[in-house]
Design an enzyme around this catalytic site. Structure first.
Site, PDB file in Angstrom:
ATOM      1  N   PHE A 197       9.446  39.689  72.376  1.00  0.00           N
ATOM      2  CA  PHE A 197       9.169  39.895  73.470  1.00  0.00           C
ATOM      3  C   PHE A 197      10.129  39.056  74.500  1.00  0.00           C
ATOM      4  CE2 PHE A 197       5.277  40.636  71.319  1.00  0.00           C
ATOM      5  CZ  PHE A 197       5.262  42.442  72.078  1.00  0.00           C
ATOM      6  N   ASP A 198      10.829  39.379  75.923  1.00  0.00           N
ATOM      7  CA  ASP A 198      11.627  38.420  76.565  1.00  0.00           C
ATOM      8  C   ASP A 198      10.662  37.992  78.066  1.00  0.00           C
ATOM      9  OD1 ASP A 198      13.613  39.177  75.368  1.00  0.00           O
ATOM     10  OD2 ASP A 198      14.144  41.013  76.392  1.00  0.00           O
ATOM     11  N   ILE A 199       9.522  38.781  78.028  1.00  0.00           N
ATOM     12  CA  ILE A 199       8.710  38.131  79.409  1.00  0.00           C
ATOM     13  C   ILE A 199       6.845  38.580  78.862  1.00  0.00           C
ATOM     14  CG2 ILE A 199       9.336  40.409  79.877  1.00  0.00           C
ATOM     15  CD1 ILE A 199       8.486  39.115  83.202  1.00  0.00           C
TER      16      ILE A 199
END
Length: 304
Positions: free
Chosen positions: A22-24
């Site tokens: 995940f990035d966010i």
């Protein structure tokens, strides 16, 4: 059949794999980061760890009593670094919806507020006129004269076109009566959120959803909700941060709001945290309507 969520607590390799995809991360606040004014141990360090890995953090809360600026003050007081653009509260989401999406034509676009100062602050920011809210004139007992003046309409503002119901610590018969009269005359029915309870101090209190229930019962209407799990809120967050939903994860303590918000928004992941409302038995039940992808006993378990 929906697969069971993976427990990450105590499983370092699984935690690393989880974080890497995940990035966010979208974080609910009450019940995840804190309860009332009690910060859960390890919260600050966990958020710092995610930021150090280059992850974007957004605080997404259904508590409408505080504006984004108020929430930032609370985060700062608890030692959690943030900037105001990382905070999405249901009061802000409601103001955006009224001003930029609903856009009722003047003059019948004033808002009757059932709620606290957080709603008022965000409505002011968007240039939306309102009455009610924290005005002392509405924080009193109803009188025989009020019944008469509501019935003949003389007590009502003819420019009210919206009733916005949020968490109101001073809810009373007068406010509910006025809210009903405006709705009966065609006002739009909005709710900042529909949480039935508010977690605080290791127990539960009535939430915004419990405040609006009398109006729901009286009118037979369901309000448009602007907090989780409403996808209007998700669309606003996505529009602001321009992220790929497949690399986003919703972290929360409620199945019916937080986890449902992430699932209906088709995010890549949902993480349930067992320090708030949610119990494992809820998703383990036969035919459970909402099941998270992952869960931890507490947020700080993500530190491995």
């Amino acid at each position: 059949m929906v697969s069971s969520p993976k427990r990450l607590t105590g499983d370092k390799p699984a935690i690393d794999t989880f974080i890497d995809q995940f990035d966010i991360f979208l974080f609910d606040c009450d019940g995840v980061l804190w309860s009332g004014d009690h910060l859960f141990p390890g919260t600050v360090e966990t958020l710092e760890m995610l930021r150090a890995k280059g992850k974007k953090i957004v605080f997404v809360t259904n508590n409408s009593t505080k504006s984004r600026a108020d929430y930032q003050k609370k985060l700062t007081a608890l030692g959690i670094p943030s900037n105001i653009d990382e905070i999405f509260a249901s009061a802000y989401s409601s103001a955006i919806y009224i001003a930029r999406i609903l856009k009722l034509p003047a003059p019948k676009n004033k808002v009757f507020v059932i709620g606290e100062a957080g709603i008022e602050t965000e409505l002011k920011t968007e240039g939306v006129e309102f009455i009610g809210g924290t005005d002392p004139a509405y924080r009193r007992d109803i009188t025989p004269e009020d019944y008469k003046n509501m019935a003949d309409g003389s007590m009502l503002d003819p420019n009210v076109g919206i009733v916005l119901a949020g968490l109101d610590f001073h809810i009373n018969y007068l406010k509910l009566s006025l809210g009903y009269q405006y709705l009966a005359r065609g006002a739009k029915f909005l709710a900042t959120n529909t949480d039935s309870t508010l977690p605080s101090n290791h127990t539960f209190f009535p939430g915004a959803g419990s405040i609006s229930i009398p109006l729901v019962n009286m009118t037979g209407q369901t309000p448009i909700a602007l907090g989780k799990p409403s996808q209007a809120m998700m669309d606003s967050i996505e529009g602001k941060f321009q992220f790929d939903r497949k690399t986003a994860c919703m972290v929360g303590d409620r199945l019916d709001t937080d986890i449902k918000f992430g699932l209906e928004g088709k995010l890549g992941g949902t993480l349930a945290v067992l320090t708030g409302v949610m119990k494992k038995e809820q998703w383990e039940a036969e035919g459970a309507p909402v099941v998270p992808h992952y869960y931890v006993d507490k947020l700080s378990d993500l530190r491995g």
